[in-house]
Design an enzyme around this catalytic site. Structure first.
Site, short mmCIF file in Angstrom:
data_model
loop_
_atom_site.label_atom_id
_atom_site.label_comp_id
_atom_site.label_asym_id
_atom_site.label_seq_id
_atom_site.Cartn_x
_atom_site.Cartn_y
_atom_site.Cartn_z
N GLU A 167 -18.89 -28.59 24.55
CA GLU A 167 -20.06 -28.05 25.24
C GLU A 167 -21.02 -27.42 24.24
OE1 GLU A 167 -18.84 -25.43 28.41
OE2 GLU A 167 -17.76 -27.01 29.46
N VAL A 206 -13.98 -28.81 37.86
CA VAL A 206 -14.56 -27.47 37.76
C VAL A 206 -13.56 -26.52 37.10
CG1 VAL A 206 -16.16 -27.66 39.70
CG2 VAL A 206 -13.78 -27.01 40.15
N ARG A 234 -11.32 -26.93 33.46
CA ARG A 234 -11.56 -26.87 32.02
C ARG A 234 -11.80 -28.29 31.53
NH1 ARG A 234 -12.80 -22.45 32.34
NH2 ARG A 234 -12.04 -20.58 31.25
N HIS A 283 -21.74 -26.33 33.05
CA HIS A 283 -20.78 -25.23 33.18
C HIS A 283 -21.38 -24.07 33.98
CE1 HIS A 283 -17.00 -23.47 31.08
NE2 HIS A 283 -17.16 -22.95 32.28
N SER A 311 -20.93 -23.99 37.75
CA SER A 311 -20.52 -24.10 39.14
C SER A 311 -20.22 -22.75 39.78
CB SER A 311 -19.28 -25.01 39.26
OG SER A 311 -18.18 -24.47 38.56
N ASP A 327 -18.53 -30.41 35.69
CA ASP A 327 -19.20 -29.15 35.36
C ASP A 327 -18.71 -28.61 34.02
OD1 ASP A 327 -20.94 -26.89 36.11
OD2 ASP A 327 -19.06 -25.76 36.15
#
Length: 326
Positions: free
Chosen positions: A262, A231, A233, A281, A283, A257
């Site tokens: 991305e 959670v 990077r 992404h 959380s 996450d």
């Protein structure tokens, strides 16, 4: 108030303007901009509010920042804006530390329970209308290592401990008797300790020292049956090494996450691995989080315009807000 004229505030936000900006608009000349217009917006601006915290456009527009004194980013991580030009300047950098701590901790507890109670398999069997009795794991007494001892890591540690897990931390400096972690291992010695833990949670800030810290060597050091949670990077992890390690069963599962690319590419093997839980992404993104981000900036803006010390000032050398800072 600093100066006799209203300060000029550039807000990097793309086409999604931040909410609840009325009070700020009454006290500053606000320029909303997307990435393409950032250079123009920065020229003559006193403050930059990076509301679009995933944007990487600031370094390319930096030459236009001729009057900038303060940059605030609407996230806890500052790596998208922490480039040499900012590091070497006198511009103060602040972040949104504190907004996401509890929400991310709840996410981590959720995925720990999801692994232990085999919720993904239960959902699959439900869709198949299959009644299959199974035994599941207890989390009480399991050991968790939180890699990253900032505010988010501390919230995770407190919640996991309340749920019955034994928790330790890993950070820059080894120490004992920490109020939240008990024992903190030195990150430089991470692989020495990974094999002692059932859950390894990555929440460290992204720096030159932490980039790629979870590689093939780190995953090989984990105990059989351990689960990995990221959670922090995406760039903390060498993705190809993680994929290979998951195929080999060490770690036995992962909840991810964040990713180095991305959105996660549709052809990534991670999508179809039965032992992987993926979220986009999100959380820390609770209902109302965008309003809270503006509230944090607005409170700091009021301090700035009245000459008070800013909160959440990032040490640009370290890449995060030092422990004990406001």
């Amino acid at each position: 108030m600093i100066g006799t004229q209203s300060p000029v505030l550039a807000v990097l936000c793309g086409d999604q303007h931040p909410p609840d900006m009325d009070s700020i608009e009454h006290a500053a000349a606000v320029r909303y901009t997307d990435e393409a217009g950032l250079k123009k917006a920065l020229h003559g601006a006193d403050i930059l509010f990076v509301y679009d915290f995933l944007s990487t456009a600031v370094p390319g527009a930096w030459e236009a920042a001729d009057k900038l004194r303060w940059l605030h980013i609407a996230s806890a991580g500052v790596d998208p804006v922490l480039f040499p030009g900012l590091r070497e300047s006198d511009v103060v950098l602040t972040n949104s530390r504190g907004v996401f701590d509890d929400a991310i901790a709840e996410y981590v507890l959720g995925v720990v329970l999801a692994f232990a109670k085999d919720f993904a398999r239960s959902r699959q069997l439900q869709q198949e209308r299959t009644w299959l009795h199974r035994e599941t794991e207890r989390i009480s007494g399991r050991r968790a290592l939180v890699v990253g001892t900032g505010p988010i890591g501390r919230s995770i540690a407190r919640l996991l401990r309340a749920a019955g897990l034994s928790v330790a931390g890993a950070g820059r400096t080894a120490r004992e008797s920490d109020p939240d972690f008990g024992v903190v291992h030195a990150s430089a010695e991470l692989t020495t300790h990974l094999g002692d833990y059932d859950y390894v949670i990555a929440v460290a800030p992204l720096t030159e020292q932490t980039k790629g810290m979870f590689d093939a060597r780190a995953f090989a050091a984990m105990k059989p049956g351990a689960r990995f949670v990221n959670v922090g990077r995406g760039e903390l992890v060498v993705t190809e090494d993680l994929i290979g390690a998951l195929r080999d069963g060490r770690p036995a599962g992962a909840a991810l996450d964040v990713f180095d690319t991305e959105p996660l590419p549709s052809d990534s093997p991670l999508w179809t691995m039965e032992n992987v839980l993926i979220s986009p992404h999100m959380s820390g993104d609770f209902i109302g989080w965008r309003n809270t981000l503006v509230e944090v900036f607005a409170a700091n803006f009021e301090r700035w315009r009245t000459g008070q010390p800013l909160r959440n000032v990032v040490d640009k050398r370290l890449g995060y807000v030092p422990s004990g800072s406001n």
